[in-house]
Design an enzyme around this catalytic site. Structure first.
Site, PDB file in Angstrom:
ATOM      1  N   PRO A   2       0.960  -1.204   0.043  1.00 39.73           N
ATOM      2  CA  PRO A   2      -0.046   0.157   0.177  1.00 39.73           C
ATOM      3  C   PRO A   2       0.742   1.309   0.172  1.00 39.73           C
ATOM      4  O   PRO A   2       1.706   1.364   0.805  1.00 39.73           O
ATOM      5  CB  PRO A   2      -0.560  -0.037   1.746  1.00 39.73           C
ATOM      6  CG  PRO A   2      -0.379  -1.547   1.900  1.00 39.73           C
ATOM      7  CD  PRO A   2       0.746  -2.013   1.605  1.00 39.73           C
ATOM      8  N   GLU A   3       0.612   2.047  -0.476  1.00 41.35           N
ATOM      9  CA  GLU A   3       0.630   3.512  -0.809  1.00 41.35           C
ATOM     10  C   GLU A   3       0.100   3.980  -0.396  1.00 41.35           C
ATOM     11  O   GLU A   3      -1.110   3.662   0.176  1.00 41.35           O
ATOM     12  CB  GLU A   3       0.758   3.612  -2.065  1.00 41.35           C
ATOM     13  CG  GLU A   3       2.555   2.985  -2.974  1.00 41.35           C
ATOM     14  CD  GLU A   3       3.032   3.115  -4.490  1.00 41.35           C
ATOM     15  OE1 GLU A   3       2.803   4.461  -4.731  1.00 41.35           O
ATOM     16  OE2 GLU A   3       3.715   2.099  -5.219  1.00 41.35           O
TER      17      GLU A   3
END
Length: 267
Positions: A2-3
DNA sequence: CGTGGGACCTGAACGC
DNA sequence: TGCGTTCAGGTCCCAC
């Protein structure tokens, strides 16, 4: 995995269920997830604390307790969601926290890179993270994207420079700005810095609207996939035609990360 | 200061 | 089917 957009989506999804809840007993099946703290110490600090609010800083999830904070980093394969059971049928749940509403906050992480840590304050985050890109205007990126001879792609991934950009959205922003990922930062012109800043903001904002990218592991807290992966222009499209000029998308390695770009459009 | 490699971990995909 | 290899949304640490 996840960013910034994925983490933002997780935080937004959890707020309705978490804010106001009181913490009960924590559970782990792998104590390292607590980042060096013992389960009994952790329990003593967390039990009976009420969750006041949640927010995201970079790729970190910050859960404000009456006293102290829980800070969660999902790293590559982490998931954070509300469950009716401590572990349920998810074999990758390594941490869960009982809540007074009868539910559990579950942290699932196949690769075990992620962490759930208790801290007294959030100063350590400020010490290692640059500004939030979504709080910046195009002109702010001019001084920010300077002072280094490193490749701009590698620079964008440096959380101390800008917080929250990861491998997918770095590639996507560079494509949108038509800038080659191998360009040294100090070779960019001021207009290019502004263009890249705008592209970063646009790409991240759009990805939040799509509720993140589900390639393999990422899920929203409700268990569903995000939609952002359907809109990638270059990431994961090696050898497929560039959506602008039709020439094949190139993949090479920069800073040990797979990097996707169009050699014709991005100069 | 910057880069390159390895470490941390496991699962999925692919080639033979 | 089974085995080996490669790759993966991240970050930290160490040697050069």
């Amino acid at each position: 995995m996840p960013e910034l957009p994925e983490v933002e989506t997780v935080v937004r999804g959890l707020i309705p269920d978490l804010v106001g809840a009181r913490c009960g007993k924590p559970w782990v099946d792998w104590e390292k997830v607590l980042d060096g703290m013992s389960l009994s110490d952790f329990a003593g600090l967390v039990e009976n604390q009420t969750i006041q609010r949640l927010h995201r800083r970079g790729k970190y999830i910050c859960i404000h307790l009456s006293k102290g904070f829980l800070v969660v980093h999902l790293r590559m394969t982490g998931r954070l969601y509300l469950s009716d059971q401590r572990q349920g049928d998810d074999p990758w749940v390594h941490f869960s926290l009982a809540l007074d509403n009868g539910r559990f906050l579950a942290f699932s992480d196949a690769r075990k890179f992620g962490r759930v840590q208790w801290v007294t304050d959030l100063d350590f985050l400020e010490a290692k993270l640059g500004p939030e890109p979504l709080e910046l205007g195009p002109a702010d990126f001019v001084p920010l994207l300077q002072g280094s001879s490193r490749a701009i792609k590698v620079f964008l991934l440096d959380q101390k420079r800008i917080a929250g950009v990861g491998n997918i959205y770095a590639d996507e922003a560079l494509f949108l700005a038509r800038i080659n990922p191998t360009r040294p930062v100090d070779s960019l012109s001021d207009p290019e810095r502004q263009r890249l800043g705008k592209a970063v903001v646009k790409v991240l904002s759009a990805a939040i609207d799509y509720e993140g990218a589900s390639i393999q592991w990422y899920r929203k807290p409700d268990g569903n996939q995000g939609e952002s992966q359907k809109h990638f222009q270059v990431y994961g499209r090696t050898n497929n035609p560039c959506l602008v000029c039709g020439s094949p998308v190139t993949r090479n390695v920069l800073g040990q990360r797979g990097t996707h770009f169009c050699g014709k459009c991005q100069c």
